[in-house]
Write a protein that holds these residues in place. Structure first.
Motif, PDB file in Angstrom:
ATOM      1  N   GLY A 179       0.813  -1.211   0.000  1.00  0.00           N
ATOM      2  CA  GLY A 179       0.000   0.000   0.000  1.00  0.00           C
ATOM      3  C   GLY A 179       0.842   1.255   0.000  1.00  0.00           C
ATOM      4  O   GLY A 179       0.543   2.226  -0.700  1.00  0.00           O
ATOM      5  N   ASP A 180       1.917   1.244   0.783  1.00  0.00           N
ATOM      6  CA  ASP A 180       2.794   2.407   0.901  1.00  0.00           C
ATOM      7  C   ASP A 180       4.250   1.954   0.988  1.00  0.00           C
ATOM      8  O   ASP A 180       4.547   0.865   1.506  1.00  0.00           O
ATOM      9  N   TYR A 181       5.124   2.803   0.481  1.00  0.00           N
ATOM     10  CA  TYR A 181       6.564   2.527   0.501  1.00  0.00           C
ATOM     11  C   TYR A 181       7.292   3.780   0.983  1.00  0.00           C
ATOM     12  O   TYR A 181       7.103   4.865   0.432  1.00  0.00           O
ATOM     13  N   THR A 182       8.100   3.627   2.015  1.00  0.00           N
ATOM     14  CA  THR A 182       8.892   4.721   2.563  1.00  0.00           C
ATOM     15  C   THR A 182      10.353   4.296   2.591  1.00  0.00           C
ATOM     16  O   THR A 182      10.675   3.207   3.081  1.00  0.00           O
ATOM     17  N   HIS A 203       8.909   9.594   1.156  1.00  0.00           N
ATOM     18  CA  HIS A 203       7.864   8.666   0.722  1.00  0.00           C
ATOM     19  C   HIS A 203       8.106   8.276  -0.730  1.00  0.00           C
ATOM     20  O   HIS A 203       8.177   9.129  -1.615  1.00  0.00           O
ATOM     21  N   ARG A 241       7.223   5.399  -4.083  1.00  0.00           N
ATOM     22  CA  ARG A 241       6.058   5.101  -4.910  1.00  0.00           C
ATOM     23  C   ARG A 241       5.832   3.592  -4.933  1.00  0.00           C
ATOM     24  O   ARG A 241       6.600   2.844  -5.548  1.00  0.00           O
ATOM     25  N   ALA A 242       4.788   3.125  -4.258  1.00  0.00           N
ATOM     26  CA  ALA A 242       4.527   1.694  -4.152  1.00  0.00           C
ATOM     27  C   ALA A 242       4.250   1.064  -5.511  1.00  0.00           C
ATOM     28  O   ALA A 242       4.574  -0.104  -5.745  1.00  0.00           O
ATOM     29  N   HIS A 279       8.108   6.779  12.119  1.00  0.00           N
ATOM     30  CA  HIS A 279       7.145   6.900  11.015  1.00  0.00           C
ATOM     31  C   HIS A 279       5.737   7.137  11.553  1.00  0.00           C
ATOM     32  O   HIS A 279       4.955   7.919  10.974  1.00  0.00           O
ATOM     33  N   CYS A 337       0.554   8.666  11.796  1.00  0.00           N
ATOM     34  CA  CYS A 337       0.434   8.046  10.473  1.00  0.00           C
ATOM     35  C   CYS A 337      -0.011   6.597  10.624  1.00  0.00           C
ATOM     36  O   CYS A 337       0.590   5.831  11.379  1.00  0.00           O
ATOM     37  N   ASP A 378       2.931  -2.671   4.147  1.00  0.00           N
ATOM     38  CA  ASP A 378       3.762  -1.487   3.965  1.00  0.00           C
ATOM     39  C   ASP A 378       5.229  -1.898   3.875  1.00  0.00           C
ATOM     40  O   ASP A 378       5.681  -2.804   4.595  1.00  0.00           O
TER      41      ASP A 378
END
Length: 435
Positions: free
Chosen positions: A133-136, A171, A173-174, A348, A353, A359
């Motif tokens: 869902g998300d990539y950091t 952040h 881009r997944a 994070h 958040c 993730d």
């Protein structure tokens, strides 16, 4: 400690010994249309859907409804069950494959199930293990941060004032995270061909400074509600599902022009490669070491009870030219991090958040402290920002990557017969499309 022995023939130099048992997603020659979970062991994979369908988990009653969990096209459903279940499944599978297994009837003495579920690895294909869902991406490799800061500022001011106080990140881009083996298209972006022009006159063109970043990735297995931080300690540690190798491909000339004032954007959002097999924290427990010493007394929400919260994973990077010549360009340990993954999770989420199962967190580039060039995690460091050529086999040289180059990252802990490894994270550069 003596290596665990299996009734299955496992090459001594396999990354996937009985001490490992990493999880991934496959399809296979005998079932090409369906993606499903598996574990890697030696030169084989155990198809967990087929294993579950044949009541392979009958000896593990604590695992509820395994067929549903292991019929999914990602590992998210399994990850969401939590570390206690992950570890129980790993321990159970280790027993199933053990030479002295307590359940020989399940697989060891079951030729039909072996034929159905124990597949030669070369007859399978791996896929992204999680729905991300998300990539950091963090910046926890202090040596890399110092080297890069020294290039663009000076050694006395290499690290920004905040660097030792908090885990810096951006952040990513997944949608651009890809599985090992996926080709990487050279990206276009704005660059300054004439850095002396005033005012600046950028040009839209394919990057001329395509780089790698040698990293570890971490997948999460817990969900936190919006507005609720995940505290350091057991909560942050138990939020980690497992680890992969990660290459955060970077276009340095695009990055130099666009990153002020908000940081990386198109220079990094075009591709991030990850290895296929997720190694659980329990498999790496024996390789925990102290992270780099921090001169700053960090705030309480980042304080860990022990500094042995990173892993002595031996990482290496090979560059193979289009002509087929391969040169090892880096060997370094993953211990060279200033911040641990639990600290990254705690920071994070500290503002509230929401974190979710699947993730992905990147460690940031891992480089050693030798200064000799053989333990650097990026070409930017190795070529000193374009000032120095990197010598390769075949009388070839590089500063940055050329079309047709292949980068292969490997990582492993332990000795032969008990290796806990990640396999490979591979990507080959394709020419830019014409705009």
């Amino acid at each position: 400690m003596a290596p665990l022995k299996s009734w299955l023939s496992i090459p001594p130099d396999s990354d996937f010994s009985l001490s490992n048992i990493p999880f991934g997603i496959i399809n296979s020659k005998n079932n090409p249309s369906e993606k499903r979970p598996a574990i890697a062991i030696g030169n084989h994979v155990l198809d967990l859907k087929a294993f579950s369908k044949a009541n392979g988990f009958s000896g593990l009653p604590s695992l509820k409804d395994p067929l549903t969990v292991f019929s999914q096209p990602t590992l998210n459903a399994f990850a969401a069950l939590g570390q206690q279940t992950h570890n129980a499944v790993r321990t159970y599978i280790q027993d199933i494959f053990s030479e002295s297994t307590s359940n020989p009837q399940i697989l060891k003495d079951n030729a039909s199930l072996q034929k159905e579920a124990l597949l030669p690895k070369h007859e399978t294909k791996t896929h992204l293990p999680m729905q991300i869902g998300d990539y950091t991406d963090f910046y926890a490799g202090k040596n890399h941060a110092f080297n890069v800061g020294s290039m663009f500022r000076d050694p006395a001011n290499a690290l920004q004032p905040n660097y030792t106080h908090l885990p810096v990140a951006y952040h990513g881009r997944a949608s651009s995270v890809v599985i090992s083996g996926t080709s990487i298209r050279r990206p276009h972006g704005q660059i300054l061909l004439d850095k002396t022009a005033s005012p600046p006159q950028p040009t839209l063109t394919p990057t001329r400074a395509l780089d790698i970043e040698l990293e570890l990735g971490c997948f999460l297995c817990t969900t936190s509600p919006l507005g609720t931080p995940i505290p350091i300690g057991p909560a942050a540690a138990s939020s980690i599902f497992g680890f992969v190798l990660l290459n955060d491909w970077s276009a340095r000339d695009i990055q130099t022009w666009e990153y002020v004032p908000l940081g990386p954007f198109t220079a990094k959002n075009f591709a991030t490669s990850v290895s296929a097999w997720v190694v659980l924290p329990s498999a790496l427990q024996g390789f925990r070491v102290q992270k780099l010493q921090n001169s700053t007394d960090v705030l309480p929400y980042l304080r860990e009870e022990s500094d042995d919260s990173v892993y002595d994973i031996q990482l290496e990077v090979d560059l193979t030219t289009p002509e087929g010549d391969t040169t090892n360009i880096s060997r370094v340990s993953a211990r060279h991090l200033l911040w641990s993954f639990p600290q990254m999770v705690a920071h994070h989420s500290v503002g509230g958040c929401a974190m979710n199962v699947g993730d992905l967190l990147g460690s940031g580039t891992i480089s050693g402290a030798s200064g000799g060039g053989g333990d650097l995690g990026s070409l930017l460091e190795a070529c000193q920002g374009g000032k120095k050529e990197i010598m390769l086999k075949g009388m070839d040289v590089r500063k940055y990557l050329k079309d047709g180059d292949t980068i292969t990252i490997r990582g492993v802990c332990g000795e032969d017969g008990a290796r806990v490894g990640f396999g490979e994270c591979v990507g080959t550069i394709e020419s830019a499309i014409q705009l």
